[in-house]
Motif scaffolding. Structure first.
Motif, PDB file in Angstrom:
ATOM      1  N   SER A  25      -2.829 -27.388   1.647  1.00 26.09           N
ATOM      2  CA  SER A  25      -3.441 -26.849   2.864  1.00 26.09           C
ATOM      3  C   SER A  25      -4.546 -27.763   3.389  1.00 26.09           C
ATOM      4  N   LYS A  27      -4.794 -30.967   2.836  1.00 26.74           N
ATOM      5  CA  LYS A  27      -4.105 -32.189   3.272  1.00 26.74           C
ATOM      6  C   LYS A  27      -3.507 -31.992   4.670  1.00 26.74           C
ATOM      7  N   ALA A  28      -2.846 -30.867   4.891  1.00 24.34           N
ATOM      8  CA  ALA A  28      -2.232 -30.591   6.198  1.00 24.34           C
ATOM      9  C   ALA A  28      -3.298 -30.444   7.284  1.00 24.34           C
ATOM     10  N   ALA A  29      -4.388 -29.762   6.966  1.00 25.85           N
ATOM     11  CA  ALA A  29      -5.454 -29.578   7.956  1.00 25.85           C
ATOM     12  C   ALA A  29      -6.095 -30.911   8.331  1.00 25.85           C
ATOM     13  N   GLU A  31      -4.801 -33.905   8.060  1.00 29.67           N
ATOM     14  CA  GLU A  31      -3.822 -34.703   8.794  1.00 29.67           C
ATOM     15  C   GLU A  31      -3.737 -34.265  10.255  1.00 29.67           C
ATOM     16  N   THR A  32      -3.738 -32.976  10.505  1.00 33.53           N
ATOM     17  CA  THR A  32      -3.674 -32.460  11.871  1.00 33.53           C
ATOM     18  C   THR A  32      -4.894 -32.893  12.681  1.00 33.53           C
ATOM     19  N   VAL A  33      -6.077 -32.740  12.107  1.00 34.59           N
ATOM     20  CA  VAL A  33      -7.316 -33.123  12.795  1.00 34.59           C
ATOM     21  C   VAL A  33      -7.293 -34.607  13.143  1.00 34.59           C
ATOM     22  N   ARG A  35      -4.687 -36.758  13.361  1.00 34.23           N
ATOM     23  CA  ARG A  35      -3.633 -37.116  14.327  1.00 34.23           C
ATOM     24  C   ARG A  35      -4.017 -36.705  15.748  1.00 34.23           C
ATOM     25  N   ARG A  36      -4.559 -35.508  15.893  1.00 31.35           N
ATOM     26  CA  ARG A  36      -4.963 -35.042  17.233  1.00 31.35           C
ATOM     27  C   ARG A  36      -6.062 -35.912  17.831  1.00 31.35           C
ATOM     28  N   PRO A 122     -13.490 -29.276  12.398  1.00 30.38           N
ATOM     29  CA  PRO A 122     -12.841 -30.526  12.811  1.00 30.38           C
ATOM     30  C   PRO A 122     -13.783 -31.442  13.597  1.00 30.38           C
ATOM     31  N   CYS A 140      -9.920 -33.588  20.993  1.00 28.84           N
ATOM     32  CA  CYS A 140      -9.060 -32.911  20.016  1.00 28.84           C
ATOM     33  C   CYS A 140      -8.066 -32.020  20.723  1.00 28.84           C
TER      34      CYS A 140
END
Length: 140
Positions: A25, A27-29, A31-33, A35-36, A122, A140
């Motif tokens: 979780s 790691k996914a969060a 990565e999302t922050v 990338r955006r 973020p 973002c």
């Protein structure tokens, strides 16, 4: 000079951030922050995998979870500096839910660029990263 330092670190608009975190979780969060915000991302489940792949990545920054199975973030930091001495200018951030004065002192003593709390917003994560990398906040 090794391949890590010989290749320009700029890949995407804001470059590549490599990170290791064993929490799916978190790691996914992260990565999302990233990338955006315009960063390319290379995420790994453990420090050993990140270190083994690092030579071909050319990151602008590295983020290491402190508490991982196997090699800790602190141990990984030392191994990265040992194995890739020419990459001393690649900032390394520590990422952890366990923020206390002793942990911060250990990160500072190793020469970490900064310490990022896993519960930071973020916006705060990107402010810390962008401040060290020397560019303004991405939308973002």
């Amino acid at each position: 000079m090794n391949a890590l330092s010989a290749m320009p670190s700029q890949i995407g608009p804001d470059g590549l951030v490599a990170f290791a975190d064993d929490s799916p979780s978190a790691k996914a969060a992260l990565e999302t922050v990233l990338r955006r915000a315009g960063y390319d991302v290379a995420g790994f489940d453990c420090a050993d995998d990140l270190i083994d792949q690092l030579d071909g990545l050319y990151p602008r920054a590295i983020i290491l979870d402190i508490e991982m199975p196997g090699m800790s973030g602190f141990e990984a930091f030392c191994e990265i500096r040992r194995r890739y001495p020419d990459a001393v200018n690649v900032p390394v951030f520590f990422f952890s839910a366990h923020y206390d004065a002793d942990t911060r002192a250990q990160a500072d003593a190793l020469g970490a660029a900064d310490f990022i709390s896993k519960d930071a917003s973020p916006t705060v994560v990107l402010e810390q990263l962008n401040r060290v990398l020397g560019h303004s906040m991405s939308a973002c």
